[in-house]
Motif scaffolding. Structure first.
Motif, PDB file in Angstrom:
ATOM      1  N   HIS A   1       0.828  -1.202   0.000  1.00 20.89           N
ATOM      2  CA  HIS A   1       0.000   0.000   0.000  1.00 20.89           C
ATOM      3  C   HIS A   1       0.868   1.260   0.000  1.00 20.89           C
ATOM      4  N   ALA A   2       1.926   1.263   0.796  1.00 23.89           N
ATOM      5  CA  ALA A   2       2.818   2.426   0.846  1.00 23.89           C
ATOM      6  C   ALA A   2       3.510   2.640  -0.496  1.00 23.89           C
ATOM      7  N   ALA A   3       3.894   1.551  -1.147  1.00 19.28           N
ATOM      8  CA  ALA A   3       4.544   1.675  -2.462  1.00 19.28           C
ATOM      9  C   ALA A   3       3.566   2.211  -3.507  1.00 19.28           C
ATOM     10  N   GLU A   4       2.326   1.739  -3.460  1.00 21.99           N
ATOM     11  CA  GLU A   4       1.311   2.241  -4.401  1.00 21.99           C
ATOM     12  C   GLU A   4       1.010   3.716  -4.155  1.00 21.99           C
ATOM     13  N   ALA A   5       0.934   4.108  -2.887  1.00 19.32           N
ATOM     14  CA  ALA A   5       0.670   5.512  -2.556  1.00 19.32           C
ATOM     15  C   ALA A   5       1.823   6.399  -3.013  1.00 19.32           C
ATOM     16  N   ALA A   6       3.065   5.925  -2.841  1.00 19.50           N
ATOM     17  CA  ALA A   6       4.222   6.699  -3.281  1.00 19.50           C
ATOM     18  C   ALA A   6       4.252   6.815  -4.801  1.00 19.50           C
ATOM     19  N   GLU A   7       3.876   5.736  -5.472  1.00 21.23           N
ATOM     20  CA  GLU A   7       3.826   5.748  -6.934  1.00 21.23           C
ATOM     21  C   GLU A   7       2.777   6.733  -7.443  1.00 21.23           C
ATOM     22  N   GLN A   8       1.621   6.739  -6.793  1.00 19.63           N
ATOM     23  CA  GLN A   8       0.560   7.671  -7.189  1.00 19.63           C
ATOM     24  C   GLN A   8       0.962   9.108  -6.897  1.00 19.63           C
ATOM     25  N   ALA A   9       1.623   9.343  -5.785  1.00 15.04           N
ATOM     26  CA  ALA A   9       2.064  10.697  -5.436  1.00 15.04           C
ATOM     27  C   ALA A   9       3.128  11.183  -6.418  1.00 15.04           C
ATOM     28  N   GLU A  10       3.962  10.277  -6.872  1.00 16.01           N
ATOM     29  CA  GLU A  10       5.003  10.642  -7.831  1.00 16.01           C
ATOM     30  C   GLU A  10       4.385  10.941  -9.209  1.00 16.01           C
ATOM     31  N   ALA A  11       3.338  10.197  -9.564  1.00 16.22           N
ATOM     32  CA  ALA A  11       2.705  10.377 -10.876  1.00 16.22           C
ATOM     33  C   ALA A  11       1.768  11.581 -10.900  1.00 16.22           C
ATOM     34  N   ALA A  12       1.236  11.992  -9.780  1.00 14.84           N
ATOM     35  CA  ALA A  12       0.250  13.075  -9.729  1.00 14.84           C
ATOM     36  C   ALA A  12       0.774  14.415 -10.250  1.00 14.84           C
ATOM     37  N   PRO A  13       1.962  14.892  -9.893  1.00 13.40           N
ATOM     38  CA  PRO A  13       2.428  16.185 -10.399  1.00 13.40           C
ATOM     39  C   PRO A  13       2.632  16.195 -11.918  1.00 13.40           C
ATOM     40  N   HIS A  14       2.936  15.058 -12.505  1.00  9.26           N
ATOM     41  CA  HIS A  14       3.180  14.978 -13.943  1.00  9.26           C
ATOM     42  C   HIS A  14       1.903  14.891 -14.755  1.00  9.26           C
ATOM     43  N   ALA A  15       0.784  14.626 -14.080  1.00 11.37           N
ATOM     44  CA  ALA A  15      -0.494  14.474 -14.790  1.00 11.37           C
ATOM     45  C   ALA A  15      -1.039  15.818 -15.291  1.00 11.37           C
ATOM     46  N   GLY A  16      -0.739  16.899 -14.613  1.00 13.03           N
ATOM     47  CA  GLY A  16      -1.339  18.178 -14.950  1.00 13.03           C
ATOM     48  C   GLY A  16      -0.547  18.946 -15.905  1.00 13.03           C
TER      49      GLY A  16
END
Length: 94
Positions: free
Chosen positions: A79-94
């Protein structure tokens, strides 16, 4: 009777070396079981066999506990790895 409500938020749960703690406790139960086996007759003569079997049950339940906490630990890390992956991908989405 009035309903009681908390005045502050509950603290975060303490996380420690849970797998190591459960494994250590399980080893202690099995060592106690093995240490009592040579005295099985002594325990039987005094109607204290439950001491021996209590240690065996503690070891057996500890094995279930090890299985459980290892799975829980793996799920928390996943879960922590998935959350970190999503947090890393979020700034690049916009």
């Amino acid at each position: 009777m009035a309903k009681w409500t908390a005045q502050h938020e509950a603290p975060e749960p303490l996380e420690g070396p849970v797998v190591a703690t459960i494994t250590g406790g399980t080893i202690v139960w099995f060592v106690l079981f093995l240490a009592q086996l040579p005295f099985y007759g002594w325990f039987a003569d005094r109607d204290l066999l439950w001491w021996v079997w209590c240690c065996a049950a503690g070891g057996g339940l500890g094995l279930i506990g090890i299985w459980y906490v290892r799975g829980r630990d793996a799920a928390l890390k996943r879960h922590a790895a998935e959350a970190a992956e999503q947090a890393e991908a979020a700034p690049h989405a916009g």
